[in-house]
Write an enzyme that holds these catalytic residues in place. Structure first.
Site, PDB file in Angstrom:
ATOM      1  CG  MET A   1      37.471  52.079  46.426  1.00 20.99           C
ATOM      2  SD  MET A   1      38.177  53.742  45.101  1.00 20.99           S
ATOM      3  CE  MET A   1      37.702  54.950  46.507  1.00 20.99           C
ATOM      4  CD  GLU A   2      40.787  56.136  47.303  1.00 18.53           C
ATOM      5  OE1 GLU A   2      41.450  55.496  46.491  1.00 18.53           O
ATOM      6  OE2 GLU A   2      40.725  57.387  46.581  1.00 18.53           O
TER       7      GLU A   2
ATOM      8  CD  GLU B   1      44.517  52.002  46.905  1.00 16.11           C
ATOM      9  OE1 GLU B   1      43.748  53.193  47.097  1.00 16.11           O
ATOM     10  OE2 GLU B   1      44.833  51.978  45.761  1.00 16.11           O
TER      11      GLU B   1
END
Ligand code: B3K
Ligand code: ZN
Length: 884
Positions: free
Chosen positions: A268-269, A303
């Site tokens: 998750m970025e 990401e």
């Protein structure tokens, strides 16, 4: 959980928010039993929104402790607590709203919001997890500057992280530590992150193109500290590449990555605090396969690239998800192509698209790249939004050319920096920068389904004119019976006896400037079109859909001889591979028919000869050769069979028979390549070593399909290997082609040696889930009882159950229905634990229309799920749409 039928959200109903949150101050008091979250939201009425003083904040599974408006406690009659929101009325234009909520992250098994993974606290807020932390305008078009204070017991949680810069660390009188993080970039709540735990880190740095020094850190559990090198190198390469290729510079002085074991997806970025599934960041030769190393590089890049395509410029609403995901997948695919082999990367991507995305586009959950409605947004993180979305961006790149595309991308980032925008804004920037009209091209965003191109030829010997007639169509999808024509860039060449011919399209001036006039891209934009090539000395063989220039199915009636010519002589690597695939599909189908009529399988000698030639072609890169020799997967063959016609057992037997025939016919050449390619040096995840191991594994598979020799070599390889790639490829061959006596001992040995490494165990579970023998269902059930299996851990569930349902067609589709039952039972259990994972796992059951003789059994399981009490919106949406 569901009381009534969950509602549908429509794109057409989008309304701007009534209030904006200029600043967000959060305070976390992390505890073992309770976590107390205090929020201070600096609200301002949105001039673009509706002008009432009403505000509905999202909130789920929260206990409201206190609420204040401009410092004054709000009495209960000033607000309304609803099932998933908090409604406030008569708010002034500008105000400070503070809320105290109590949550219990240790009980949060959905892995969305704030939760525990092992001994640490971590978050996952995309898409709508922030509302499980505090009441908020949890939507991507509300961007706010966040300041986050965390108080926690320093002996349990010495590392306390959030987004942005660390401003302050203090020791509190209670003995707790307090840290304050401030992120200067406004962001939507889905990019918020918090991590607290006993973590070690590796540190490196990166000097940006303008000379700023960025500290890079990867945080992991102490035992994994030696597994961070590859991710760190990948991060540095990504940062440099994004500057050079897209002109994107990193914008803060720190970039943190944290590895967690319990995670619903890959990574998750979150702004400057990326959170990764351990499986997508840790690398070690004993726990990570070659493919795993490549995946880590690609995901780290993906990401990181989101920092611009997603964070600096974000989505207005979740219907626009492909704006950030499709574009970022395109960017990461370009990065991987530049780091390794462009053709091999393309072949891998097309394989995924054809075997899985095409199926999605033909199934009950089919949706456009920009969906028009959803029940649960988590169900729309799909191959269509990601992979087809990336193909759409790639087609824009093809239509505009690299320079205009870059100008469009620059314009998009410059114009929309700090904004939440739409796919339309992206296309507009591309149009403006290039001067090209993309009106009709927009159909790719709004229409679902995989277009089909039917291509036929005619040759006028006297005139030297060759005509390609192209007809496009697109099957109906849910809610879209009729489709308008797409703009389909069709890359082509024409192959003559001595190589690719010069192309001259009728009605077009020859271009003397053009150096390479053996390749062109035709614009297919009508239902039916003819393209006439003139001045040709001989009737050519068309090389079609070069580079897979559009995500379509293409039909052309090639002779096997012509496919062999393209395979060995075309200039386009993708077409060479694709011709080998098409040839193999035909040969397997023929064998399937022979077996069905009770005959002995006879594999076309032309195919066997072509395989030998490939094996002896020194000009072919071994990685490419491995791709060319790999037969189309059983899933892809089932997908090609079409609705109601896929017979998994027949496909499996026919594919096996072809493997055995090739293995027998080419035994000598296969063993020779297998020996020559042995890697003598210590393991390295280098392109050359990866290519060699990949071709060796392909050779070994054929040899084992043909007889004992392959099994002997596999035993030797298993014992001698210094890496998990070769251990697993040997074990795969033994367990897929050998008898119990061949695989039982090495399978146990693997666990004895690597049982302490979670990531290795996951792959050991996955391998056993793919075994085609009769005991497979019982084995999977048995492994679900294994001490290393944990239904709460998505990696375990995916490895064992996901792999079984997705990659063991003969056993998942057993005629006795036991494979389906297994999946239904675990989905029912997971529905209450982790709805996102439950719903994803369900995908193979939704394809019931494909499987001849199995549809009733599959539907029956879906119906049982539909009748379940407390069905989550996630599972409800997939089940109800599948049963329609
Ligand atoms: N943006 C995340 C995916 C979030 C999924 C939420 N269900 C990872 C990625 O695509 O980079
Ligand atoms: Zn992404």
């Amino acid at each position: 959980m569901r009381d009534a039928t969950p509602g549908t959200i429509h794109l057409k109903d989008y309304q701007p928010p009534g209030y904006l949150v200029n600043r967000t101050e959060l305070h976390f008091l992390l505890g073992e039993e309770d976590t107390i979250v205090t929020s201070k939201l600096h609200l301002l009425r949105n001039t673009e929104g509706s002008s009432s003083g009403e505000l509905e904040l999202d909130g789920q599974d929260l206990e409201l402790v206190e609420i204040r408006l401009d410092g004054e406690i709000l009495e209960a009659d000033r607000y309304e607590l609803r099932e998933a929101s908090l409604l406030l009325r008569d708010l002034p234009e500008q105000c400070l709203l503070s809320c105290v909520t109590r949550i219990q992250p240790q009980l949060n098994t959905s892995l969305e919001g704030l939760y525990r993974s092992q001994t640490m606290f971590c978050t996952q807020c995309e898409a709508e997890g922030f509302r499980k932390i505090t009441y908020y305008l949890d939507r991507p078009d509300v961007m706010s500057v966040f300041t986050v204070t965390i108080d926690a017991d320093a002996s349990r949680y010495p590392v306390l992280l959030s987004n942005g810069n660390l401003e302050e660390t203090t020791l509190l009188p209670s003995g707790d530590t307090r840290v304050v993080w401030h992120d200067p970039f406004p962001k939507p709540s889905y990019l918020f992150a918090l991590v607290a735990g006993q973590l070690e880190h590796v540190e490196d740095s990166f000097v940006t193109c303008s000379g700023r020094d960025v500290t890079l850190r990867i945080y992991v559990e102490e035992k994994d500290i030696d597994k961070c090198g590859h991710a760190m190198d990948s991060l540095q390469r990504s940062m440099r590449w994004d500057e050079e290729r897209f002109g994107r510079e990193y914008d803060l002085d720190i970039f943190n990555v944290v590895a967690v074991d319990d995670f619903n997806m890959g990574a998750m970025e979150n702004k400057s605090l990326n959170i990764f599934n351990t499986s997508c960041v840790l690398c070690d030769p004993d726990t990570t396969t070659d493919v795993g190393y490549q995946r880590v590089e690609a995901i780290v890049a993906h990401e990181y690239f989101h920092n611009w395509s997603g964070n600096r410029v974000t989505c207005r609403d979740w219907f626009q998800l492909s704006l950030k995901e499709g574009f970022t997948v395109f960017r990461d695919a370009e990065f991987s192509s530049d780091m390794g082999s462009r053709t091999v990367k393309r072949v891998e991507d097309v394989t995924l698209l054809r075997s899985a995305q095409f199926a999605e586009d033909a199934g009950p959950m089919a949706h456009p790249v920009r969906p028009e409605s959803y029940i649960e947004i988590n169900n729309f993180y799909t191959l269509t939004v990601y992979e087809k979305g990336a193909e759409v961006v790639r087609m824009i790149h093809t239509l505009l050319g690299p320079d205009a595309f870059r100008a469009g991308s620059d314009l998009y980032f410059e114009r929309h920096d700090g904004q939440a925008v739409t796919c339309e804004d992206f296309v507009l920037a591309m149009e403006e920068a290039s001067g090209k009209d993309l009106s009709q091209f927009r159909n790719w965003y709004s229409q679902a389904g995989t277009p089909r191109l039917a291509v036929s030829e005619s040759w006028d010997e006297d005139a030297g004119a060759y005509t390609l007639s192209v007809a496009q169509s697109c099957p109906p999808t849910p809610g879209q019976a009729e489709k308008k024509p797409f703009v389909i860039p069709l890359g082509i060449g024409l192959l003559g006896d001595a190589g690719n011919l010069r192309l001259q399209l009728e009605g077009e001036e020859p271009d003397p400037e053009l150096e390479d006039n053996t390749h062109t891209v035709l614009m297919v934009d009508q239902q039916q079109q003819d393209f006439v090539f003139t001045g040709l000395p001989e009737k050519p063989v068309p090389s079609l859909l070069r580079g897979f220039s559009a995500p379509v199915r293409l039909d052309f009636d090639y002779s096997r001889e012509d496919l062999c010519r393209l395979m060995s002589g075309d200039d386009d690597g993708f077409v060479r591979w694709d011709s080998a695939q098409t040839l193999a599909v035909g040969v397997i189908a023929e064998v399937q028919q022979q077996l069905a009529s009770g005959g002995e399988p006879v594999v076309d000698p032309l195919f066997l000869q072509a395989s030998i030639q490939l094996l002896q072609d020194p000009s072919l890169d071994p990685a490419m050769l491995a791709e060319m020799l790999t037969l189309p997967s059983e899933n892809y063959l089932a997908e090609l069979a079409g609705e109601g016609a896929a017979d998994v057992d027949a496909i499996h037997s026919a594919r096996r028979a072809v493997q055995a025939a090739v293995g027998g016919h080419c035994a000598q050449a296969l063993e020779q390549r297998y020996r020559e390619l042995r890697v003598e040096e210590a393991y390295a995840a280098s392109g050359a070593q990866i290519a060699a191991r990949s071709l060796r594994a392909t050779c070994l598979t054929y040899l084992a399909a043909a007889g004992e020799r392959g099994l002997e070599l596999a035993q030797e390889q298993f014992s001698a290997a210094d890496n998990i790639t070769e251990r697993l490829s040997a074990l795969r061959v033994l367990s897929h082609f050998g008898k119990r006596a061949d695989w039982e001992q090495p399978m146990e040995q693997f666990y004895k040696d690597w049982g302490h490494e979670t990531l290795a165990v996951n792959q050991w579970l996955a391998l056993q889930a793919t075994m085609p023998d009769d005991a497979a269902v019982a084995r999977v059930r048995h492994l679900m009882e294994h001490p290393d299996f944990d239904i709460r851990n998505p990696n375990k569930v995916r490895s064992l159950v996901g792999t079984f349902a997705g990659q063991n067609p003969v056993n998942f589709h057993r005629a006795d229905g036991t494979g389906y039952r297994l999946l239904r039972q675990i989905v029912a259990e997971l529905n209450a634990i982790n709805p996102q994972i439950a719903s994803r796992l369900l995908a193979p059951l939704t394809k019931w229309r494909y499987y001849s003789g199995r549809a009733d059994l599959m539907r029956a399981e879906l119906e049982q799920l539909a009748a379940l009490d407390g069905l989550s919106p996630d599972v409800f949406e997939v089940v109800s749409k599948s049963l329609k």
